[in-house]
Design a protein around this motif. Structure first.
Motif, PDB file in Angstrom:
ATOM      1  N   GLY A  99      -1.912  17.058   4.265  1.00  0.00           N
ATOM      2  CA  GLY A  99      -2.251  18.407   3.904  1.00  0.00           C
ATOM      3  C   GLY A  99      -2.526  18.818   2.453  1.00  0.00           C
ATOM      4  N   CYS A 100      -1.949  18.301   1.567  1.00  0.00           N
ATOM      5  CA  CYS A 100      -2.311  18.626   0.300  1.00  0.00           C
ATOM      6  C   CYS A 100      -2.291  17.663  -0.698  1.00  0.00           C
ATOM      7  N   PRO A 101      -3.239  17.344  -1.799  1.00  0.00           N
ATOM      8  CA  PRO A 101      -3.150  16.285  -2.604  1.00  0.00           C
ATOM      9  C   PRO A 101      -1.790  16.155  -3.512  1.00  0.00           C
ATOM     10  N   ARG A 102      -1.085  17.082  -3.646  1.00  0.00           N
ATOM     11  CA  ARG A 102       0.273  16.964  -4.489  1.00  0.00           C
ATOM     12  C   ARG A 102       1.277  16.153  -3.529  1.00  0.00           C
ATOM     13  N   ARG A 103       1.239  16.443  -2.347  1.00  0.00           N
ATOM     14  CA  ARG A 103       1.957  15.931  -1.399  1.00  0.00           C
ATOM     15  C   ARG A 103       1.630  14.364  -1.199  1.00  0.00           C
ATOM     16  N   ALA A 104       0.358  14.246  -1.167  1.00  0.00           N
ATOM     17  CA  ALA A 104      -0.219  12.948  -1.033  1.00  0.00           C
ATOM     18  C   ALA A 104       0.411  11.944  -2.227  1.00  0.00           C
ATOM     19  N   ASP A 105       0.510  12.369  -3.487  1.00  0.00           N
ATOM     20  CA  ASP A 105       1.165  11.465  -4.513  1.00  0.00           C
ATOM     21  C   ASP A 105       2.447  11.032  -4.149  1.00  0.00           C
ATOM     22  N   ARG A 106       3.223  12.005  -3.799  1.00  0.00           N
ATOM     23  CA  ARG A 106       4.479  11.459  -3.397  1.00  0.00           C
ATOM     24  C   ARG A 106       4.631  10.516  -2.029  1.00  0.00           C
ATOM     25  N   VAL A 107       3.929  10.867  -1.084  1.00  0.00           N
ATOM     26  CA  VAL A 107       3.687  10.042  -0.033  1.00  0.00           C
ATOM     27  C   VAL A 107       3.262   8.615  -0.294  1.00  0.00           C
ATOM     28  N   ALA A 108       2.529   8.723  -1.151  1.00  0.00           N
ATOM     29  CA  ALA A 108       1.783   7.510  -1.462  1.00  0.00           C
ATOM     30  C   ALA A 108       2.771   6.557  -2.339  1.00  0.00           C
ATOM     31  N   ALA A 109       3.416   7.151  -2.969  1.00  0.00           N
ATOM     32  CA  ALA A 109       4.478   6.219  -3.691  1.00  0.00           C
ATOM     33  C   ALA A 109       5.588   5.593  -2.862  1.00  0.00           C
ATOM     34  N   SER A 110       5.960   6.510  -1.803  1.00  0.00           N
ATOM     35  CA  SER A 110       6.856   6.026  -0.904  1.00  0.00           C
ATOM     36  C   SER A 110       6.268   4.818  -0.051  1.00  0.00           C
ATOM     37  N   MET A 111       5.064   5.088   0.532  1.00  0.00           N
ATOM     38  CA  MET A 111       4.470   4.221   1.291  1.00  0.00           C
ATOM     39  C   MET A 111       4.157   3.001   0.776  1.00  0.00           C
ATOM     40  N   SER A 112       3.776   2.945  -0.404  1.00  0.00           N
ATOM     41  CA  SER A 112       3.316   1.749  -1.314  1.00  0.00           C
ATOM     42  C   SER A 112       4.570   0.816  -1.581  1.00  0.00           C
ATOM     43  N   ARG A 113       5.636   1.409  -1.793  1.00  0.00           N
ATOM     44  CA  ARG A 113       7.240   0.693  -2.083  1.00  0.00           C
ATOM     45  C   ARG A 113       7.532   0.148  -0.856  1.00  0.00           C
ATOM     46  N   LEU A 114       7.351   0.947   0.093  1.00  0.00           N
ATOM     47  CA  LEU A 114       7.785   0.307   1.560  1.00  0.00           C
ATOM     48  C   LEU A 114       6.936  -0.901   1.927  1.00  0.00           C
ATOM     49  N   ALA A 115       5.593  -0.545   2.106  1.00  0.00           N
ATOM     50  CA  ALA A 115       4.773  -1.595   2.390  1.00  0.00           C
ATOM     51  C   ALA A 115       4.803  -2.727   1.505  1.00  0.00           C
ATOM     52  N   ALA A 116       5.133  -2.709   0.021  1.00  0.00           N
ATOM     53  CA  ALA A 116       5.258  -4.024  -0.848  1.00  0.00           C
ATOM     54  C   ALA A 116       6.628  -4.691  -0.369  1.00  0.00           C
ATOM     55  N   ARG A 117       7.459  -3.997  -0.128  1.00  0.00           N
ATOM     56  CA  ARG A 117       8.826  -4.616   0.326  1.00  0.00           C
ATOM     57  C   ARG A 117       8.506  -5.401   1.798  1.00  0.00           C
ATOM     58  N   LEU A 118       7.712  -4.949   2.441  1.00  0.00           N
ATOM     59  CA  LEU A 118       7.646  -5.492   3.814  1.00  0.00           C
ATOM     60  C   LEU A 118       6.731  -6.794   3.761  1.00  0.00           C
ATOM     61  N   HIS A 119       5.419  -6.606   2.990  1.00  0.00           N
ATOM     62  CA  HIS A 119       4.417  -7.552   3.112  1.00  0.00           C
ATOM     63  C   HIS A 119       4.316  -8.246   1.610  1.00  0.00           C
ATOM     64  N   GLY A 120       5.000  -7.778   0.695  1.00  0.00           N
ATOM     65  CA  GLY A 120       5.107  -8.623  -0.564  1.00  0.00           C
ATOM     66  C   GLY A 120       3.914  -7.752  -1.410  1.00  0.00           C
ATOM     67  N   TYR A 121       3.249  -7.196  -1.004  1.00  0.00           N
ATOM     68  CA  TYR A 121       2.069  -6.567  -1.612  1.00  0.00           C
ATOM     69  C   TYR A 121       1.479  -5.627  -1.022  1.00  0.00           C
ATOM     70  N   ALA A 122       0.782  -4.522  -1.499  1.00  0.00           N
ATOM     71  CA  ALA A 122       0.112  -3.292  -0.703  1.00  0.00           C
ATOM     72  C   ALA A 122      -0.766  -2.648  -1.905  1.00  0.00           C
ATOM     73  N   VAL A 123      -1.922  -2.177  -1.332  1.00  0.00           N
ATOM     74  CA  VAL A 123      -2.630  -1.208  -2.202  1.00  0.00           C
ATOM     75  C   VAL A 123      -2.888   0.078  -1.607  1.00  0.00           C
ATOM     76  N   THR A 124      -2.440   0.873  -2.229  1.00  0.00           N
ATOM     77  CA  THR A 124      -2.340   2.566  -1.842  1.00  0.00           C
ATOM     78  C   THR A 124      -3.451   3.254  -2.740  1.00  0.00           C
ATOM     79  N   SER A 125      -4.009   4.209  -1.855  1.00  0.00           N
ATOM     80  CA  SER A 125      -4.946   4.868  -2.602  1.00  0.00           C
ATOM     81  C   SER A 125      -4.986   6.352  -2.007  1.00  0.00           C
ATOM     82  N   ILE A 126      -5.649   7.299  -2.614  1.00  0.00           N
ATOM     83  CA  ILE A 126      -5.526   8.755  -2.148  1.00  0.00           C
ATOM     84  C   ILE A 126      -6.734   9.319  -2.369  1.00  0.00           C
ATOM     85  N   GLU A 127      -7.054   9.884  -1.152  1.00  0.00           N
ATOM     86  CA  GLU A 127      -8.435  10.587  -1.150  1.00  0.00           C
ATOM     87  C   GLU A 127      -8.318  11.879  -0.702  1.00  0.00           C
TER      88      GLU A 127
END
Length: 180
Positions: A99-127
């Motif tokens: 919905g909005c870029p500010r929220r995207a920053d918070r969601v990206a940080a959470s997604m990145s941490r979770l994905a890195a825990r599950l897969h050992g590595y992740a690349v997260t980006s925001i557009e």
């Protein structure tokens, strides 16, 4: 496909036959005489090829230019391999519109941490208001067949060679020397 769905067979030149007593018992337990099944041909990949890939990735990691030594993917040879898989398209991508870029920053940080825990590595980006999280495909023998492994191996060889400013043949040869 689950691992327990796999039954190892050998091509005799005329027919597929169970490879050993265990495979024979599995077939007898699960199939009736005359039952027709579909076979997914996925030959085992070479252990030599597997070791060669890990050797050239390690060589590439050891020879990263100084400008890349502090990059997130330069932590170790495995994170470099996983980053190369993502960079060459051997990855899964999750897209979350928030919905909005500010929220995207918070969601990206959470997604990145979770994905890195599950897969050992992740690349997260925001557009804009959309978060993308890329995780590498597993190259384990159980999850990636011989053909897909060879395709991913070649792709990451070429990507790493370009990153180092060498030819794929030079990096492959260095990997062969290390694997020997």
């Amino acid at each position: 496909m689950r691992q327990n769905d796999l039954i190892r067979v050998v091509w005799t030149g005329q027919a597929l036959e169970p490879d050993g007593n265990y495979a024979m018992h599995q077939l007898h337990d699960r199939l009736g005489a005359g039952e027709v099944i579909n076979v997914d041909l996925d030959p085992d990949r070479s252990e030599k090829s597997h070791k060669h890939q890990f050797a050239f990735v390690r060589t590439a990691w050891q020879n990263l230019p100084e400008t890349l030594k502090n990059a997130p993917f330069a932590k170790n040879a495995d994170t470099l391999r996983k980053h190369a898989l993502i960079a060459t398209g051997f990855c899964d991508t999750e897209m979350v519109p928030v919905g909005c870029p500010r929220r995207a920053d918070r969601v990206a940080a959470s997604m990145s941490r979770l994905a890195a825990r599950l897969h050992g590595y992740a690349v997260t980006s925001i557009e804009g208001p959309v978060v993308y999280c890329h995780t590498p495909h597993s190259q384990s023998q159980r999850t990636m067949g011989a053909k897909a492994f060879q395709e991913s191996k070649q792709a990451i060889l070429e990507w790493l060679a370009q990153l180092l400013g060498v030819t794929p043949d030079q990096l492959a040869n260095a990997g062969r020397k290390e694997a020997a």
